[in-house]
Design a protein around this motif. Structure first.
Motif, mmCIF file in Angstrom:
data_model
loop_
_atom_site.group_PDB
_atom_site.id
_atom_site.type_symbol
_atom_site.label_atom_id
_atom_site.label_comp_id
_atom_site.label_asym_id
_atom_site.label_seq_id
_atom_site.Cartn_x
_atom_site.Cartn_y
_atom_site.Cartn_z
ATOM 1 N N SER A 1 0.801 -1.221 0.000
ATOM 2 C CA SER A 1 0.000 0.000 0.000
ATOM 3 C C SER A 1 0.834 1.271 0.000
ATOM 4 O O SER A 1 0.306 2.360 -0.223
ATOM 5 N N TYR B 1 -0.019 -4.358 3.268
ATOM 6 C CA TYR B 1 -0.551 -4.676 1.936
ATOM 7 C C TYR B 1 -2.054 -4.433 1.913
ATOM 8 O O TYR B 1 -2.734 -4.559 2.943
ATOM 9 N N ARG B 2 -2.562 -4.123 0.722
ATOM 10 C CA ARG B 2 -4.003 -3.943 0.550
ATOM 11 C C ARG B 2 -4.508 -4.899 -0.522
ATOM 12 O O ARG B 2 -3.900 -5.028 -1.582
ATOM 13 N N PHE C 1 -6.826 -5.653 4.409
ATOM 14 C CA PHE C 1 -5.415 -5.351 4.618
ATOM 15 C C PHE C 1 -4.688 -6.599 5.120
ATOM 16 O O PHE C 1 -5.249 -7.406 5.870
#
Length: 221
Positions: free
Chosen positions: A34, A45-46, A53
Motif C-alpha cells: 500500500s 498490503y491492501r 489489509f
C-alpha cells in the motif's frame, strides 16, 4: 565492515497472493503493497478485490488479514499461526480463518509472490448448460482485449456478461461486472487457480438464491 540497514518494506515482494483460504471467500487472493509500513518497517498490503489489509501485529507475532490494519480486534478474517515473526508475509504458513463464530484449524496455506501469467487462452469460448436455462449468461464469450492483474484474460458475451478470474476464490466466474462477485451467475469451484477458464472444472450455475446441483455446465473451445 559497513552494515547497511534494509527495511522489510524494501525487500518484501511488491505483490503477493494468500493461497489456501479459498473456501472462506474473502481473506485470500491478491495483495499489493500500500505504500504504508508499520513501526517495525514491515509493509502493509491492501487486497485488490475485497479491500482487506494484510499486516503484521507484533504482540501476536503474526500476520493478519482484516478491515483495519490498526487493530486485531475489528473484523479480522485470518491470521498466520507459525509465530516466526517473519519480516515479510511470504515467510508465513498455516493460516486460520474466521468462519461463522470461531477460528478454523490451520489450513494448508501460504503467502507467495504474485505470479504473472502470459495469456495463452483461447480467443473465444462457448458456455453451455444441459438444462438450457440462464440463457443470457450462456453462448460465445470473446476476449475483450485486456487482462486482469495476473495476466489472465477477461471475456464478454453479447449480453454483456463477463467471464473473469477472481483470485480470492481461486476460481473463474461469470457475472454482470468483472469488479465484484455480487450477483455471480456461474463459478468454477475447483479452487485450482487455472490459467484459462477451459482448464478448470467443474462449474456450477446459480438458480435463484442457491447453486444448482442438477445443472451441468460445459465450456467448449
Amino acid at each position: 565492515t559497513v552494515k547497511i540497514a534494509v527495511s522489510a518494506t524494501e525487500v518484501c515482494a511488491p505483490q503477493v497472493e494468500l493461497r489456501g483460504l479459498e473456501s472462506l471467500l474473502e481473506p485470500g487472493g491478491w495483495y499489493v503493497r500500500s505504500g504504508l509500513a508499520d513501526a517495525s518497517g514491515r509493509p502493509i498490503y491492501r487486497q485488490k478485490q475485497n479491500n482487506k489489509f494484510l499486516y503484521f501485529w507484533p504482540s501476536q507475532e503474526g500476520w493478519f488479514v482484516g478491515d483495519n490494519y490498526l487493530s486485531v480486534n475489528a473484523a479480522v478474517q485470518a491470521h498466520s499461526n507459525d509465530g516466526t515473526r517473519s519480516e515479510c508475509p511470504t515467510g508465513t504458513s498455516d493460516w486460520s480463518g474466521w468462519s461463522s463464530h470461531s477460528w478454523t484449524p490451520p489450513f494448508a496455506s501460504q503467502v507467495v509472490p504474485m505470479e504473472f501469467l502470459t495469456d495463452s487462452c483461447e480467443p473465444r469460448v462457448e458456455v453451455l448448460n444441459d438444462a438450457n436455462i440462464a440463457t443470457s449468461t450462456m453462448g460465445i464469450y470473446t476476449k475483450i482485449g485486456s487482462t486482469d492483474f495476473s495476466g489472465r484474460p477477461i471475456y464478454r458475451n453479447t449480453k454483456n456478461f463477463f467471464l473473469f478470474y477472481w483470485s480470492a476464490y481461486g476460481d473463474w466466474c461469470v457475472g454482470d461486472s468483472m469488479m465484484t462477485t455480487v450477483n455471480l451467475k456461474l463459478q468454477s469451484f475447483g479452487d485450482n487457480r487455472a490459467s484459462c477458464p477451459t482448464l478448470t472444472t467443474p462449474w456450477r450455475l446459480r438458480d435463484g438464491f442457491a447453486w444448482s446441483p442438477h445443472v451441468h455446465v460445459q465450456l467448449l473451445i
